[in-house]
Design a protein around this motif. Structure first.
Motif, PDB file in Angstrom:
ATOM      1  N   ALA A   5       0.832  -1.208   0.000  1.00 37.90           N
ATOM      2  CA  ALA A   5       0.000   0.000   0.000  1.00 37.90           C
ATOM      3  C   ALA A   5       0.862   1.252   0.000  1.00 37.90           C
ATOM      4  CB  ALA A   5      -0.939  -0.006   1.195  1.00 37.90           C
ATOM      5  N   GLN A   6       1.916   1.261   0.825  1.00 40.26           N
ATOM      6  CA  GLN A   6       2.808   2.419   0.879  1.00 40.26           C
ATOM      7  C   GLN A   6       3.528   2.611  -0.455  1.00 40.26           C
ATOM      8  OE1 GLN A   6       3.123   4.717   3.143  1.00 40.26           O
ATOM      9  NE2 GLN A   6       2.016   3.826   4.870  1.00 40.26           N
ATOM     10  N   ALA A   7       3.962   1.515  -1.057  1.00 44.83           N
ATOM     11  CA  ALA A   7       4.643   1.608  -2.348  1.00 44.83           C
ATOM     12  C   ALA A   7       3.694   2.115  -3.435  1.00 44.83           C
ATOM     13  CB  ALA A   7       5.212   0.241  -2.737  1.00 44.83           C
ATOM     14  N   ALA A   8       2.452   1.607  -3.420  1.00 44.39           N
ATOM     15  CA  ALA A   8       1.469   2.050  -4.406  1.00 44.39           C
ATOM     16  C   ALA A   8       1.131   3.518  -4.212  1.00 44.39           C
ATOM     17  CB  ALA A   8       0.210   1.197  -4.309  1.00 44.39           C
ATOM     18  N   ASN A   9       1.002   3.937  -2.963  1.00 40.82           N
ATOM     19  CA  ASN A   9       0.673   5.336  -2.693  1.00 40.82           C
ATOM     20  C   ASN A   9       1.803   6.257  -3.153  1.00 40.82           C
ATOM     21  OD1 ASN A   9      -1.179   7.300  -1.343  1.00 40.82           O
ATOM     22  ND2 ASN A   9       0.637   7.681  -0.118  1.00 40.82           N
ATOM     23  N   ALA A  10       3.032   5.843  -2.910  1.00 48.82           N
ATOM     24  CA  ALA A  10       4.170   6.643  -3.355  1.00 48.82           C
ATOM     25  C   ALA A  10       4.201   6.739  -4.878  1.00 48.82           C
ATOM     26  CB  ALA A  10       5.473   6.044  -2.834  1.00 48.82           C
ATOM     27  N   ALA A  11       3.889   5.616  -5.550  1.00 45.15           N
ATOM     28  CA  ALA A  11       3.849   5.622  -7.013  1.00 45.15           C
ATOM     29  C   ALA A  11       2.729   6.522  -7.518  1.00 45.15           C
ATOM     30  CB  ALA A  11       3.658   4.200  -7.537  1.00 45.15           C
ATOM     31  N   PHE A  12       1.590   6.493  -6.832  1.00 48.63           N
ATOM     32  CA  PHE A  12       0.466   7.350  -7.207  1.00 48.63           C
ATOM     33  C   PHE A  12       0.854   8.827  -7.100  1.00 48.63           C
ATOM     34  CE2 PHE A  12      -3.019  10.092  -6.006  1.00 48.63           C
ATOM     35  CZ  PHE A  12      -3.976   9.820  -6.970  1.00 48.63           C
ATOM     36  N   GLU A  13       1.448   9.193  -5.972  1.00 47.18           N
ATOM     37  CA  GLU A  13       1.818  10.594  -5.760  1.00 47.18           C
ATOM     38  C   GLU A  13       2.826  11.064  -6.808  1.00 47.18           C
ATOM     39  OE1 GLU A  13       0.392  12.591  -3.717  1.00 47.18           O
ATOM     40  OE2 GLU A  13      -0.623  11.274  -2.294  1.00 47.18           O
ATOM     41  N   ARG A  14       3.811  10.216  -7.112  1.00 42.35           N
ATOM     42  CA  ARG A  14       4.800  10.588  -8.135  1.00 42.35           C
ATOM     43  C   ARG A  14       4.133  10.774  -9.486  1.00 42.35           C
ATOM     44  NH1 ARG A  14       7.862   6.549  -5.501  1.00 42.35           N
ATOM     45  NH2 ARG A  14       7.338   5.049  -7.147  1.00 42.35           N
ATOM     46  N   ALA A  47     -11.486  27.156   3.721  1.00 43.28           N
ATOM     47  CA  ALA A  47     -10.432  26.143   3.823  1.00 43.28           C
ATOM     48  C   ALA A  47     -10.519  25.228   2.605  1.00 43.28           C
ATOM     49  CB  ALA A  47     -10.589  25.322   5.100  1.00 43.28           C
ATOM     50  N   LEU A  48      -9.391  24.965   1.966  1.00 41.00           N
ATOM     51  CA  LEU A  48      -9.317  24.025   0.854  1.00 41.00           C
ATOM     52  C   LEU A  48      -8.736  22.715   1.370  1.00 41.00           C
ATOM     53  CD1 LEU A  48      -7.925  26.232  -2.066  1.00 41.00           C
ATOM     54  CD2 LEU A  48     -10.286  25.483  -1.701  1.00 41.00           C
ATOM     55  N   THR A  49      -9.434  21.613   1.108  1.00 40.32           N
ATOM     56  CA  THR A  49      -9.007  20.311   1.614  1.00 40.32           C
ATOM     57  C   THR A  49      -8.832  19.321   0.471  1.00 40.32           C
ATOM     58  OG1 THR A  49     -11.277  19.514   1.949  1.00 40.32           O
ATOM     59  CG2 THR A  49     -10.252  20.719   3.774  1.00 40.32           C
ATOM     60  N   THR A  50      -8.134  18.230   0.760  1.00 39.96           N
ATOM     61  CA  THR A  50      -7.825  17.250  -0.270  1.00 39.96           C
ATOM     62  C   THR A  50      -7.644  15.869   0.339  1.00 39.96           C
ATOM     63  OG1 THR A  50      -6.292  16.753  -2.097  1.00 39.96           O
ATOM     64  CG2 THR A  50      -5.330  17.626  -0.090  1.00 39.96           C
ATOM     65  N   GLY A  51      -7.716  14.849  -0.514  1.00 39.41           N
ATOM     66  CA  GLY A  51      -7.348  13.499  -0.113  1.00 39.41           C
ATOM     67  C   GLY A  51      -5.925  13.164  -0.511  1.00 39.41           C
ATOM     68  N   PHE A  52      -5.249  14.106  -1.183  1.00 33.23           N
ATOM     69  CA  PHE A  52      -3.869  13.913  -1.598  1.00 33.23           C
ATOM     70  C   PHE A  52      -2.920  14.195  -0.436  1.00 33.23           C
ATOM     71  CE2 PHE A  52      -5.485  15.534  -5.901  1.00 33.23           C
ATOM     72  CZ  PHE A  52      -5.789  14.256  -6.335  1.00 33.23           C
ATOM     73  N   SER A  53      -1.648  13.924  -0.668  1.00 31.09           N
ATOM     74  CA  SER A  53      -0.627  14.282   0.315  1.00 31.09           C
ATOM     75  C   SER A  53      -0.426  15.790   0.325  1.00 31.09           C
ATOM     76  CB  SER A  53       0.696  13.597  -0.030  1.00 31.09           C
ATOM     77  OG  SER A  53       1.244  14.179  -1.201  1.00 31.09           O
ATOM     78  N   ARG A  54       0.234  16.271   1.373  1.00 28.39           N
ATOM     79  CA  ARG A  54       0.545  17.700   1.451  1.00 28.39           C
ATOM     80  C   ARG A  54       1.397  18.152   0.268  1.00 28.39           C
ATOM     81  NH1 ARG A  54      -0.805  22.540   2.186  1.00 28.39           N
ATOM     82  NH2 ARG A  54      -1.896  21.881   4.064  1.00 28.39           N
ATOM     83  N   SER A  55       2.380  17.335  -0.136  1.00 31.86           N
ATOM     84  CA  SER A  55       3.257  17.749  -1.241  1.00 31.86           C
ATOM     85  C   SER A  55       2.478  17.866  -2.539  1.00 31.86           C
ATOM     86  CB  SER A  55       4.422  16.772  -1.405  1.00 31.86           C
ATOM     87  OG  SER A  55       3.969  15.489  -1.791  1.00 31.86           O
ATOM     88  N   THR A  56       1.534  16.944  -2.786  1.00 38.07           N
ATOM     89  CA  THR A  56       0.734  17.007  -4.005  1.00 38.07           C
ATOM     90  C   THR A  56      -0.224  18.187  -3.945  1.00 38.07           C
ATOM     91  OG1 THR A  56       0.886  14.622  -4.307  1.00 38.07           O
ATOM     92  CG2 THR A  56      -0.870  15.737  -5.478  1.00 38.07           C
TER      93      THR A  56
END
Length: 229
Positions: A73-82, A114-123
């Motif tokens: 899951a962590q690897a997939a999430n990192a790939a998604f964010e990239r 306030a603007l919110t997201t389901g993405f990471s902070r960096s995205t």
């Protein structure tokens, strides 16, 4: 001081204030392949359906549910964010028509945004930079800023606390997914609206319990500003 009963509007980004253009699914396909989900066949189709059904939720939570393995899951999430961040650089990211003006109208009337997201902070930051929206809202929040992502109430309640709204019934929430609606309802917001500019349709949003369904954030601002003491 504003005479408006709503003191805080909590708005989703992709699909609500930002035109997504299918980038989430494109990035998911990259991540699913990286996670070992077959490129074609029932497993990939079931995974894509799950992503559509849970659109708006924290992406790491989605991958945990799909893969049932923390490392994958962590690897997939990192790939998604990239993949998503690379796509932001490749395409012309645009606001939903009228979104910036609607946000400005709310803030001009004394309603904090306030603007919110389901993405990471960096995205999220990459999206804000691409739109030149670094100062458009009073606050921006990713799941890591709040504790848990959607459908939990944490994003809305964190916005309430940080922006000093008096009570949950002084809050309005807008999103394009059933997860956004669930978050607003769990937080006890007065207005929990769905918009038709994103992932889910009117029937899905109403079935999830939306108090209002609007064509876009433009009409949402009108609904919010119509709520007076």
């Amino acid at each position: 001081m504003s005479n408006n009963i709503i003191q805080l509007a909590v708005l989703d980004m992709a699909g609500t204030t930002v035109a997504d253009g299918g980038l989430v699914l494109r990035a998911f396909d990259v991540a699913a392949t990286a996670a070992g989900i077959e490129a074609e066949g029932p497993q990939r189709e079931q995974a894509r359906k799950y992503v559509l059904d849970t659109m708006g939720q924290s992406k790491i939570a989605v991958f945990r549910a799909l893969l049932d393995d923390e490392d994958r899951a962590q690897a997939a999430n990192a790939a998604f964010e990239r993949a998503y961040e690379a796509l932001i650089d490749e395409v012309d990211i645009t606001p939903i028509p009228g979104a910036a003006e609607a946000i400005g109208k709310l803030r001009g009337a004394g309603v904090k945004v306030a603007l919110t997201t389901g993405f990471s902070r960096s995205t999220q930051d990459r999206l804000l930079n691409a739109l030149d929206w670094k100062d458009i809202a009073d606050l921006t929040l990713a799941p890591s800023d709040a504790g848990r992502g959607r459908p939990y109430p944490d994003l809305v309640l964190t916005a309430l606390l940080r922006l000093h709204a008096d009570a949950v019934d002084r809050v309005a929430v807008l999103g394009d997914t059933t997860s956004d609606v669930a978050t607003g309802l769990a937080a006890g917001a007065r207005i929990v609206a769905g918009t038709l500019t994103g992932a889910h349709d009117e029937a899905q949003l109403r079935a999830a319990g939306a108090t209002h369904v609007v064509p876009s954030v433009v009409e949402f601002a009108e609904v919010v500003l119509a709520e007076h003491n």
